[in-house]
Design an enzyme around this catalytic site. Structure first.
Site: not given
Length: 470
Positions: A308, A437
């Site tokens: 991204r 994460r």
RNA sequence: GGAGAGGUGGCAGAGUGGUCGAAUGUACCUGACUCGAAAUCAGGCGUAGGUGAAUAGCCUACCGUGGGUUCGAAUCCCACCCUCUCCGCCA
């Protein structure tokens, strides 16, 4: 975490600000929006009927739920001229066909065809002009339509931003530490496990190098999640391309509107894009197909790299590996019948929750409000994991039902058992989970006073039985 | 990278300028025969848009994609994409 999941800003599609990017189709040199539809399908995202018969109502709903300004006057004008041009064109085609057939028959009988030829003179130019005008009107409509976000489901709370999201449930209790907690950067840098400088040297900001036990823990997480979904949740493991063509990106809604969020490659004339999520690859597997009803729902999963550009988030989460240009994620995708898709969404969220529960990570489940949902979704649940260093919950999974929005772009259909007719499928996607994460969450929640990290029991089989890394 | 072959309906496979949306076979659906089934026979069987109350008719588009020639293109011409075979290279 879903593709194109950032909030959609209000956009006036008629204003000078909207300029469709020059997308090139992977298979040809013309604009993707033209080639995919062959101009006789409605390359719309919303049900075309919503823009024809219920335009005013649709505009009102988009404004209320999404803060999206639909230019009703422009659409009405384009649509009525499109319709007129289409009818004229068909009539001209009809005339050409009948005359040409007559010429052929006359020739077969050995008659003189000169008068017939004279009759048809000029028809070709007229037809060509009409077809071109029609194509232009259709392209203009498509450009508008491709930029319109999906309409939220009735069960979605209307709201402006994340402050209006609704907490549905909580699982686990944040641990109380008897020492001052370190964040994942501090924990990772101790042994050179996590090296942002090395990432910056190799690639730039928002890239990270993992080493040693932490790299292994990272790998263990991916294997664990994939195994869980394939053996207990019924998903088919897939290994898919992470570099895809423009058609695929348009199919799932990343293009044309969110090109600036994507990494792209250009080899010769061919432009391809790096996937921001495996949702793109997995969902595009059913593009241009008609599924058998009893084969649904399809449950697909893949562990892939995701890329991204993170344009427009320059100041946010600059420390550590919360927000990276490149990360890994286990993605879940379901292809469902219209009548089952919302039940499948609940099921899929449960699959993502199960990962967190097995890892013992406290989280809360949020129902996103209309203004915080991604472009393609009608309904989205986010799972947010507890991060002790930030004393807050952070997004770690996003599960969405897109209903027929992507399916319409993809022409992904299912044969209705009763009528035998093809109908659009519903598509769902969810992270299960974002691995970077999750790694952060494991590190911070399982840290010990000496900076070591306890390996969750579920991961030990993937760590050669190691209980603690130090 | 070099050389060659090819992309047609679910599948197989005809069709090289004129009622071709497309023969034929096969799969599938319906009916007949049968106690039932198989075999056989008859019929049906793509997708989308427009117009219809219509899942009826009628019209239009679609033979890898885009463009061109022509009164007319699956068929001729150009470009591109993809697949296969051989050689080279490569993990």
């Amino acid at each position: 975490m879903a593709g194109a999941s950032r909030p959609v800003e209000p956009t006036d599609v008629s204003g000078g600000g909207f300029s469709p990017p020059g997308i090139r189709c992977g298979n040809c040199r013309t604009a993707a929006i033209i080639s995919r539809s062959s101009l006789h399908l409605d390359p719309l995202m919303l049900d075309p009927a919503l823009l024809r018969s219920h335009l005013a109502d649709t505009a009102a709903r988009l404004r209320q739920t999404r803060g999206y300004a639909l230019d009703v006057a422009t659409i009405e004008a384009l649509e009525s001229s499109r319709k007129q041009l289409a009818m004229q064109t068909q009539e001209l085609q009809n005339r050409r066909n009948t005359r040409s057939r007559a010429i052929g028959q006359a020739k077969g009988r050995g008659e003189d065809v000169a008068p017939l030829l004279a009759e048809v003179a000029g028809l070709g130019d007229q037809l060509k002009a009409n077809e071109q005008a029609l194509a232009e009107a259709q392209v203009k409509l498509a450009q508008i339509a491709l930029g319109i976000p999906n309409l939220p489901h009735d069960s979605v709370p209307v709201g402006k931003d994340e402050a209006d999201n609704i907490e549905v449930s909580r699982w686990g209790r944040p641990r109380e530490f008897e020492f001052s907690v370190k964040d994942h950067v501090e924990l990772g840098e101790r042994h050179g496990w996590l090296d942002g400088d090395a990432g910056a040297k190799l690639s730039g900001a928002r890239f990270t190098v993992l080493r040693g036990q932490l790299a292994r823990l990272h790998r263990a997480l991916g294997q664990f999640m994939l195994d869980l979904h394939t053996t207990e949740h019924g998903y088919l493991e897939c290994n898919v391309p992470v570099v895809v063509n423009a058609d695929s990106m348009q199919g799932t809604g990343q293009l044309p509107k969110f090109e600036e969020d994507l990494f792209a490659t250009e080899v010769g004339e061919t432009k391809r894009y790096l996937i921001p999520t495996a949702e793109v690859s997995l969902t595009n597997l059913v593009r241009d197909t008609i599924q058998e009803a009893d084969a649904l729902p399809l449950r697909l999963t893949a562990l892939t790299l995701c890329f991204r550009a993170e344009a427009g988030s320059y100041g946010r989460d600059t420390r550590g590996m919360i927000r990276q240009h490149q990360f890994e994620k286990v993605e879940m995708v379901q292809i469902a019948r219209a009548d089952q898709s919302h039940a499948q969404l609940e099921e899929m969220v449960g699959h993502a929750e199960s990962v967190l529960q097995k890892l013992g990570l406290p989280y809360r489940k949020m129902l996103l409000c209309s203004g915080d949902m991604g472009f393609t979704a009608v309904k989205t649940y986010d799972l947010e994991v507890w991060l002790p260093s930030q004393q807050t919950y952070r997004e770690i999974s996003s599960c969405s039902n897109c209903e027929d929005f992507q399916a319409r772009r993809l022409q992904a259909r299912v044969r209705n058992l009763d009528s035998g007719k093809p109908e659009l499928v519903h598509t769902l996607n969810g992270s299960g989970l974002a691995i970077g994460r999750t790694l952060i969450a494991v590190m911070e929640n399982n840290q010990n006073v000496d900076g070591s990290i306890t390996v969750p029991a579920a991961l030990r089989p993937y760590m050669n039985g190691v209980e603690r890394i130090a």
